[in-house]
Design an enzyme around this catalytic site. Sequence first.
Site, short mmCIF file in Angstrom:
data_model
loop_
_atom_site.label_atom_id
_atom_site.label_comp_id
_atom_site.label_asym_id
_atom_site.label_seq_id
_atom_site.Cartn_x
_atom_site.Cartn_y
_atom_site.Cartn_z
N HIS A 188 -43.43 -24.31 30.13
CA HIS A 188 -42.66 -24.87 29.24
C HIS A 188 -41.77 -23.84 28.60
O HIS A 188 -41.53 -23.59 27.34
CB HIS A 188 -43.28 -25.59 28.01
CG HIS A 188 -43.83 -26.88 28.51
ND1 HIS A 188 -43.12 -28.09 28.39
CD2 HIS A 188 -44.99 -27.23 29.09
CE1 HIS A 188 -43.69 -29.08 29.04
NE2 HIS A 188 -44.98 -28.52 29.40
N TYR A 245 -52.85 -20.91 26.28
CA TYR A 245 -51.59 -20.75 25.04
C TYR A 245 -51.71 -19.58 24.65
O TYR A 245 -50.74 -18.81 24.37
CB TYR A 245 -51.46 -21.98 24.36
CG TYR A 245 -51.25 -23.42 24.74
CD1 TYR A 245 -51.48 -23.68 26.13
CD2 TYR A 245 -50.69 -24.16 24.02
CE1 TYR A 245 -51.08 -24.96 26.67
CE2 TYR A 245 -50.42 -25.55 24.55
CZ TYR A 245 -50.56 -25.93 25.79
OH TYR A 245 -50.21 -27.20 26.29
C1 HEM Z 1 -55.52 -27.17 31.35
C2 HEM Z 1 -54.27 -27.67 30.76
C3 HEM Z 1 -52.97 -27.05 30.24
C4 HEM Z 1 -52.75 -25.62 30.38
C5 HEM Z 1 -53.40 -24.62 31.18
C6 HEM Z 1 -51.25 -25.62 29.81
C7 HEM Z 1 -50.60 -24.39 30.02
C8 HEM Z 1 -49.50 -24.05 28.94
C9 HEM Z 1 -48.92 -22.96 28.63
C10 HEM Z 1 -49.50 -21.53 29.21
C11 HEM Z 1 -48.09 -23.25 27.89
C12 HEM Z 1 -47.18 -21.92 27.26
C13 HEM Z 1 -47.77 -21.95 25.69
C14 HEM Z 1 -47.23 -20.68 24.91
O1 HEM Z 1 -46.65 -19.47 25.54
O2 HEM Z 1 -46.79 -20.96 23.73
C15 HEM Z 1 -47.78 -24.41 27.58
C16 HEM Z 1 -46.86 -25.16 26.72
C17 HEM Z 1 -46.98 -26.47 26.67
N1 HEM Z 1 -47.69 -27.29 27.04
FE1 HEM Z 1 -49.30 -27.14 28.20
N2 HEM Z 1 -51.00 -26.70 29.42
C18 HEM Z 1 -52.06 -27.70 29.58
C19 HEM Z 1 -51.98 -29.11 29.54
C20 HEM Z 1 -50.86 -29.61 28.63
C21 HEM Z 1 -51.10 -30.92 28.26
C22 HEM Z 1 -52.12 -31.91 28.59
C23 HEM Z 1 -49.90 -31.40 27.41
C24 HEM Z 1 -49.39 -32.43 26.80
C25 HEM Z 1 -50.09 -33.65 26.60
C26 HEM Z 1 -49.09 -30.01 27.57
C27 HEM Z 1 -47.95 -30.04 26.96
C28 HEM Z 1 -47.29 -28.61 26.78
C29 HEM Z 1 -46.23 -28.55 25.84
C30 HEM Z 1 -45.12 -29.66 25.28
C31 HEM Z 1 -45.72 -27.06 25.87
C32 HEM Z 1 -44.45 -26.41 25.34
C33 HEM Z 1 -45.08 -26.01 23.84
C34 HEM Z 1 -44.11 -25.31 23.19
O3 HEM Z 1 -42.95 -25.72 23.10
O4 HEM Z 1 -44.41 -24.32 22.55
N3 HEM Z 1 -49.85 -29.02 28.07
N4 HEM Z 1 -48.72 -25.26 28.29
#
Ligand code: HEM
Length: 377
Positions: free
Chosen positions: A81, A349
């Site tokens: 993201h 995260y």
């Molecule tokens: C094992 C499952 C998951 C992994 C490994 C993962 C991994 C990541 C990582 C690495 C980031 C960046 C975090 C940062 O630097 O702040 C991220 C952001 C995000 N993830 Fe996931 N994610 C997973 C599951 C999900 C799920 C289930 C959702 C939604 C229900 C989701 C929605 C988001 C969103 C919306 C962002 C952006 C948040 C922001 O604006 O900072 N992710 N994810």
Amino acid sequence: MNDQDQTGPPEPTQPEPLSRRERPTRRAVLGAAAIGGITAVGAGACAWAGGWLPSDRLTPAKFADRFEQLSGVHDGFRRNHAKGVSASGTFVSNGAGVELSSAAVFASGSTPVTARFSLSGGLPTVADANATTRGFAVLFHLNNGEQWRTAMVNLPVFLDSVPRGFYDRVLATAPVPATGQPDPAKVAAFLAAYPETARAMALVKKTPPASDFSNSTFRGLNAFYFTNRAGKSIPVRWSVVPEDAFRPGSKDPRTDHDYLFNALIERVRSGPVRWRLMITLGAPGDPTHDATLPWPANRPRIDVGTLTIDALQTEEAGNARDVNFDPLILPQGISPSDDPLLNARSAVYAKSYRRRTREAHQPSKVDVQEVEATHDH
Ligand code: HEM
């Protein structure tokens, strides 16, 4: 791409690592002023102890490395993201949530929010596209000092039930240079190993994306528990449902590289954008451990108030750029379920946050002032 980044910016909270049997709930009583510095290093430790890492050691660092392997390293940006814009506004509770949860955010009244709209993937300059998963992350600044952070997407279910599935999927479905498309043999092998993803993909296909961020529904997907003042707990999932009317997004390729973000900037400039915060109540037997499985459509959905976004900001120090939307930062009255994605998310995260906050920041591709100036001409 290394495993050495075990330290990061100073942590305001360093909870004791939890034993294997303890639930990973984190209570966040955090001053709003600390928004820029808060991460979830402690939650990473919880996840290790919580046992989401199987014996072949899928670690938070390996997960972050995988995103870098696919999209490259883009200093200062999220590993997933990566393309996004910061936002702010207010949640006004209508009081209906009080029966369900003792969280202060549900008492009648207003709660400021810091938010972020994003597109999935590790490329901060990615072209906007209808099929790319859209994110909406919200941090509620409760007036008792607690925080509730949630990162939602515009999908009806998540594509993976376990962290390993996500880790394997992003590689198996990556385009190969020769064709620009995923390798069908790799995709088939992946789906044979993770049939739940094939079922989830079929559900996603039946739910076409909306034309814009502003008329998208966003869902938290993972289950949580709400506990009310009487101590009664109930499984829940939440979503935000837009007041702007749904229009399906066009599948035609767009020439305007940033059309989704440009439209959002114009929409917010024309007036506040509102969503209803809906709490879906689970019944006994509804799966809480698997975000690929929808709950039956007839489960009660309670409208607990209105989330209004009235301003956007180009990502920069002090706004949502520097927030880790860790889904385990929860106020008293909301607690995690047994979904193994939650611990994994929290830990990965935190890893992404630690890497990106130690790097030099580059200007965001989504520049609110620039878009507004272009429109004024
Ligand atoms: C094992 C499952 C998951 C992994 C490994 C993962 C991994 C990541 C990582 C690495 C980031 C960046 C975090 C940062 O630097 O702040 C991220 C952001 C995000 N993830 Fe996931 N994610 C997973 C599951 C999900 C799920 C289930 C959702 C939604 C229900 C989701 C929605 C988001 C969103 C919306 C962002 C952006 C948040 C922001 O604006 O900072 N992710 N994810």
